[in-house]
Design an enzyme around this catalytic site. Structure first.
Site, PDB file in Angstrom:
ATOM      1  CG  ASP A 161      -1.927  -1.038   1.317  1.00 59.16           C
ATOM      2  OD1 ASP A 161      -2.921  -0.842   2.030  1.00 59.16           O
ATOM      3  OD2 ASP A 161      -1.745  -2.090   0.661  1.00 59.16           O
ATOM      4  CG  HIS A 163      -3.181   4.049   1.601  1.00 59.06           C
ATOM      5  ND1 HIS A 163      -4.460   4.055   1.114  1.00 59.06           N
ATOM      6  CD2 HIS A 163      -3.030   2.872   2.239  1.00 59.06           C
ATOM      7  CE1 HIS A 163      -5.066   2.921   1.440  1.00 59.06           C
ATOM      8  NE2 HIS A 163      -4.221   2.176   2.122  1.00 59.06           N
ATOM      9  CG  ASP A 190      -5.418  -0.181  -0.647  1.00 58.22           C
ATOM     10  OD1 ASP A 190      -5.567  -0.409   0.555  1.00 58.22           O
ATOM     11  OD2 ASP A 190      -6.341  -0.345  -1.487  1.00 58.22           O
ATOM     12  CG  ASN A 222      -9.468  -2.217   0.234  1.00 59.71           C
ATOM     13  OD1 ASN A 222      -8.238  -2.171   0.179  1.00 59.71           O
ATOM     14  ND2 ASN A 222     -10.137  -1.772   1.272  1.00 59.71           N
ATOM     15  CG  HIS A 223      -8.478   2.393  -0.263  1.00 60.48           C
ATOM     16  ND1 HIS A 223      -8.980   3.548   0.285  1.00 60.48           N
ATOM     17  CD2 HIS A 223      -8.421   1.501   0.742  1.00 60.48           C
ATOM     18  CE1 HIS A 223      -9.202   3.357   1.578  1.00 60.48           C
ATOM     19  NE2 HIS A 223      -8.868   2.125   1.881  1.00 60.48           N
ATOM     20  CG  HIS A 455      -6.425  -5.291   2.934  1.00 57.58           C
ATOM     21  ND1 HIS A 455      -7.061  -4.166   2.499  1.00 57.58           N
ATOM     22  CD2 HIS A 455      -7.387  -6.065   3.480  1.00 57.58           C
ATOM     23  CE1 HIS A 455      -8.359  -4.247   2.762  1.00 57.58           C
ATOM     24  NE2 HIS A 455      -8.584  -5.396   3.362  1.00 57.58           N
ATOM     25  CG  ASP A 666     -20.708  18.592  -5.072  1.00 57.68           C
ATOM     26  OD1 ASP A 666     -19.477  18.699  -4.863  1.00 57.68           O
ATOM     27  OD2 ASP A 666     -21.311  19.256  -5.936  1.00 57.68           O
ATOM     28  CG  ASP A 706     -25.310  30.428   2.822  1.00 57.74           C
ATOM     29  OD1 ASP A 706     -24.290  30.863   2.259  1.00 57.74           O
ATOM     30  OD2 ASP A 706     -26.461  30.655   2.441  1.00 57.74           O
ATOM     31  CD  GLU A 717     -16.495  28.574   3.634  1.00 55.91           C
ATOM     32  OE1 GLU A 717     -15.942  29.196   2.711  1.00 55.91           O
ATOM     33  OE2 GLU A 717     -17.620  28.848   4.093  1.00 55.91           O
TER      34      GLU A 717
END
Lengths: 828, 161
Positions: A161, A163, A190, A222-223, A455, A666, A706, A717
């Site tokens: 990994d 990452h 990963d 898995n990532h 992993h 989003d 907001d 934010e």
């Protein structure tokens, strides 16, 4: 006199070290627990959303919010894909000072790319898309299982990994050399998430793959999964770095991830894959699957046409009482953040999302007796995905089968355990835990001798496990007494020796993964003798100068921050529990009562009494004032002062899930969501948590964030506003003191008893006909008295183990064999 | 009556402490730990056994046929006894300083790195190479390259549970 003094000092120092080790272990467990809980939560969330998808009326607006993550291909035809990913009209501005690429890529361009990233430059999106397109084309013709050989004295390097930690990849290239025909590499998944340079790592790996397609091998982790990326930072990173074209880049990566090979086999003997295996693992089946149909490994497969019954991974999955499912005796620790039981399928009727807000269930105080949770891989009974195109890439209804899916998930998500057997991996929520018997079964069936996987983060960057009885290698001699035992007598001279091989090697290449100083990284080099050699490192010059105390302290500080946040997030419940012990309302309770209350409310499996002095610094006479303790725990940001306590706690408890849902909602990946969608997000979250949150509370929340009243909320934010500021950090300032001497822990040699000082481990002429890089002696990594009658010798950089059983009459001091110890220093 | 209750409360609290410490090393919730970790567990519970004493205790709690694992069932009563009897009590600071003073034959107030190393690896229950190097790296005063043992003792002694 001197001896007595020495013993005292040694006793005292060993106690100190044990204390440090305890702290380190606690910290490690906390981090690991958070990590796995996040993964578990992600799967649960995805399943929950999948469930909603299955059962919503098609016209509901909420469904629109989330259905896009279930639709793999918005555009299905080849030609349409080409248009979508076209980079040709992206212009490179004059001011661009980053690297320029021409295709086909050359080795020097790949090396140049590494250099540019080292200098913190960013590759232009035009080149990114172009490089990714070329990669996609190449991956499509690769098989599911890469087959590699160490012919011509080639040594293969294997990395675990990464990452997104570019520093570690650069360190590996520096120590070991960059990929080339003479230096083949396997990268074991990963590559992305969590670290901040995931895209750069991918670009480097893909560039080398394009230049040396027969010598660079990538396995999927898995990532390498767009759903997981939503939570763990890769999506955020790409959108942050590529504001205009990020969405397209992510889409293309989605396809690329699904085309990554699943495993690599070296010399028909060594199997390299990311997660692990299960008792069902069938390599010949895996070689034949259409791997690209599994865009996300979390994605439930579609039903086969004609079958009315619901498919289920395990027929007793439908049973809500998961307690019966968990086999006795082998479970893992509880997850740190998830405490509520997952809703059963029957709780959700065919309703729209609005209805859920009326489905009130107060946050549960009562928990099932056993705290272990089980994630469900729920399958949809209806095929909701309409895919009408003829594009071979698109999913045809009903042709993805459950058996294949399980094989792939097991490959990417499983972890080894020390007990025999194979049980579902409840902690992560995917794959299984497999035991030494399963290793034996799979390895022998496929004529393999070693399984290399990643992993799991390991403190030393690597770890061997699962021993198998084997015959000792022919080239080994065991010396008895001071004479070399002649070959013929070797077998009888073996006497009480058992020769084992450790069959599973975990390799993890992201150093300082949890925190600065938390762990080393490592990589493997494997020559024709197929004995893995391990090279360790730790990125960041700071850590080399830290003492054990400082390393433990720094990492612990980080872990405790998370724990404090959880304590803060459960303030209401905790206060209630404390008051049970404080009937006279004095505000004071004993430390023992504190521990019991915290344990009862949080159910986190954390050793509260061990950590107590860190979490409750002021407790004269063993009594603590819990009201002032909460105040001391953290300072909130002023903006959040007026927000209702319960809502605030929810945010802190489920921050990661909340953020993930935001990112799902989003849809245009702008980092902004409208107030309307904000409300919908909270509705989703409250349905998931089975909590009631009033519209008014949500509006207040929205207004507080907001600030500029433009009707849009910036996700980043919002999340920032809810960060606990650590009061203790403010007061003590920089935790790092000037470093003292270097910590030179190169290898381990643990001797647990006086008696061992007389032992020597001799060995082991290992005849190697290849290059001088191979060690000519197998050297001892650790020599343990595993109990009063067993001596276990583990060799450095090798899977071999020797177990010697002594008779009761024998003691080490009088052992008749002479073994000589040698420590091998880590190459610089 | 009250005494009995409070005695029970004390024992149950001790049991909880032991269980917690044990569970830190019990990764798979199998109610057993690797025998190599037992020393760490015992020490982290506030005890100062010597290596020989530790070895004895391990012999007491391991299986008839040693498996390399120690089960909680056997560990709990033995450890409870140790804590109740206050065996292996901590070494008072002044005793510790006296021990250093014995080694500091010239009464300098400090020990040279080589001196301490020699004692620790050759006398008593010797340290391994690793142990002594780690100790030195924590203990050494960089500027003078010596160990001011009085400071060291203060730095490394902390509140026990």
């Amino acid at each position: 006199m001197v001896m007595r003094a020495a013993v005292l000092i040694q006793m005292w120092y060993r106690k100190y070290v044990a204390r440090m080790e305890m702290r380190r272990r606690c910290t490690w467990n906390i981090f690991q627990s958070i990590e796995y809980a996040g993964e578990q939560d992600q799967i649960k969330l995805y399943n929950f959303l999948g469930y909603l998808m299955d059962h919503f009326t098609p016209s509901s607006s909420e469904r629109n919010l989330i259905c896009h993550i279930f639709r793999e291909n918005e555009v299905c035809r080849d030609a349409e894909w080409e248009r979508y990913f076209c980079y040709k009209n992206i212009e490179i501005p004059e001011v661009y000072s980053g690297p320029h690429l021409t295709f086909p890529l050359t080795a020097s361009q790949a090396a140049g790319l590494v250099e540019s990233f080292k200098n913190k430059q960013q590759l232009h999106s035009r080149y990114v898309l172009q490089l990714l397109l070329e990669t996609w084309k190449l991956l499509r013709i690769l098989p599911n299982i890469n087959r590699v050989s160490t012919c011509h004295s080639k040594e293969i390097s294997i990395c675990g990994d990464l990452h997104g930690q570019l520093e570690d990849l650069l360190l590996i290239f520096y120590k070991n050399g960059m990929p080339s025909m003479e230096k083949p590499y396997v990268f074991n998944g990963d590559f992305v998430d969590r670290g901040k340079d995931s895209i750069e790592i991918l670009l480097i790996l893909f560039a080398f793959l394009l230049v040396y397609p027969s010598d660079v091998h990538l396995n999927r982790g898995n990532h390498e999964d767009h759903i997981v990326n939503l939570r763990y930072g890769f999506t955020k990173e790409v959108l942050g770095k590529y504001r205009v074209h990020g969405k397209r880049i992510l889409k293309l990566l989605q396809k690329i991830f699904s085309w990554l090979p699943l495993a690599t086999v070296i010399d028909h003997k060594v199997l390299v894959l990311h997660g692990g295996i299960s008792d069902a693992t069938d390599l010949s089946l895996l070689a034949k699957v259409d791997r690209h149909r599994y865009v996300s490994a979390l994605r439930p497969p579609k039903k086969k046409p004609g079958s009315e019954d619901q498919l289920s991974m395990d027929s007793d999955m439908e049973d809500d009482s998961w307690i019966s499912r968990v086999s006795a005796g082998t479970r893992r620790r509880a997850s740190l953040t998830y405490m509520k039981p997952f809703a059963s399928r029957n709780d959700f009727q065919h309703r729209s999302l609005q209805d859920f807000s009326r489905h009130i269930i107060r946050p549960l105080r009562e928990e099932p007796k056993d705290r272990r949770r089980q994630a469900e891989f729920t399958l949809s009974s209806q095929d909701l995905l309409q895919c009408s195109s003829t594009d071979p890439d698109s999913c045809q209804p009903g042709d993805v089968n459950h058996e294949e899916w399980k094989q792939i998930v097991d490959l990417l998500w499983s972890d080894p355990m020390s007990q025999d057997g194979c049980i579902p991996n409840e902690v992560r929520g995917g794959g299984c835990y497999w035991g030494p018997d399963v290793t034996e079964q799979v390895l022998s069936k496929n004529h393999l001798q070693l399984l290399i996987r990643s992993h799991e983060c390991k403190q030393e960057g690597y770890e061997f496990c699962h021993s198998r009885k084997v015959r000792p290698p022919a080239s080994l001699h065991i010396c008895e007494g001071s004479h070399e035992t002649p070959q013929e007598d070797r077998q009888s001279a073996m006497g009480g020796w058992r020769w084992l091989e450790l069959a599973v090697l975990t390799i993890f290449s992201a150093s300082n993964y949890y925190e600065v100083g938390s762990n080393r990284g490592a990589y493997i080099t494997l020559g024709p003798d197929l004995i893995p050699h391990l090279i360790q490192y730790q990125a960041s010059s700071m850590t080399r100068e830290l003492t054990l105390t400082q390393r433990v302290g720094w990492t612990e500080h980080s872990a405790l921050k998370v724990v404090r946040e959880q304590l803060f997030a459960h303030r209401s419940d905790l206060t209630g529990a404390f008051q049970e012990f404080d009937k006279e309302n004095t505000g004071m309770i004993s430390l023992n009562d504190w521990a019991r209350a915290v344990e009862a409310v949080l159910h986190l499996g954390i050793p509260w009494r061990v950590l107590r002095s860190q979490l409750v610094p002021n407790a004269p006479d063993g009594m603590m004032n819990y009201r002032s303790w909460f105040r001391e725990l953290a300072i909130k940001e002023p903006d959040t002062e007026h927000i209702h306590q319960a809502l605030l706690e929810t945010v802190y408890r489920h921050r990661s899930t909340l953020e993930t849902i935001f990112r799902i909602v989003d849809t245009d990946h702008s980092g902004l969501i409208s107030l309307e969608d904000f409300h919908q997000t909270w509705k989703l979250l409250s349905a998931y948590l089975k909590m009631e949150i009033s519209d008014e509370a949500i509006s207040n929340l929205a207004i507080s964030i907001d600030a500029n009243r433009d009707g849009c909320i910036d996700i980043n934010e919002f999340m920032e506003a809810f960060r606990l500021v650590d009061k203790s950090r403010l007061e003590t300032g920089n935790l790092f003191q000037r470093s003292t001497a270097t910590a030179s822990r190169q290898t381990h040699l643990h001797m647990t008893s006086l008696h061992l000082t007389n032992l020597h481990v001799s060995c082991l002429q290992h005849s190697s006909h290849v290059t001088k890089r191979y060690v000519t002696k197998l050297s001892v990594k650790s020599l343990w008295l595993t109990s009063t009658l067993h001596l276990k010798v583990i060799f450095h950089s090798s899977p071999h183990v020797v177990l010697y059983s002594m008779t009761r009459e024998e003691s080490f001091a009088t052992a008749s064999f002479a073994l000589m110890c040698q420590l091998e220093k880590e190459p610089d | 009556m009250a005494d009995k209750e409070s005695a029970e409360a004390v024992i149950s609290e001790i049991h909880r402490r032991i269980a917690e410490a044990f569970n830190v090393f019990d990764n798979e919730s199998s109610k057993s730990v690797d025998v190599r970790e037992v020393g760490t567990i015992i020490r982290s519970l506030g005890c100062f056994p010597s290596e020989a004493e530790l070895h004895e205790m391990i012999a007491e709690v391991e299986e008839e046929e040693p498996t390399g694992y120690i089960r909680f069932e056997k560990f709990l009563p033995a450890m409870t006894k140790v804590l109740m009897e206050r065996k292996f009590r901590p070494i008072p600071k002044d005793v510790l300083i006296q021990a250093f003073e014995v080694l500091d034959q010239e009464k300098k107030g400090y020990l040279e790195a080589e001196e301490l190393k020699k004692y620790m690896t050759q006398e008593g229950e010797p340290f391994s190479q690793d142990e002594v190097e780690e100790m030195l790296s924590a203990a050494l005063d960089n500027k003078e390259n010596v160990i001011f043992y009085k400071d060291l003792v203060s730095k490394m002694t902390f509140e026990d549970l």
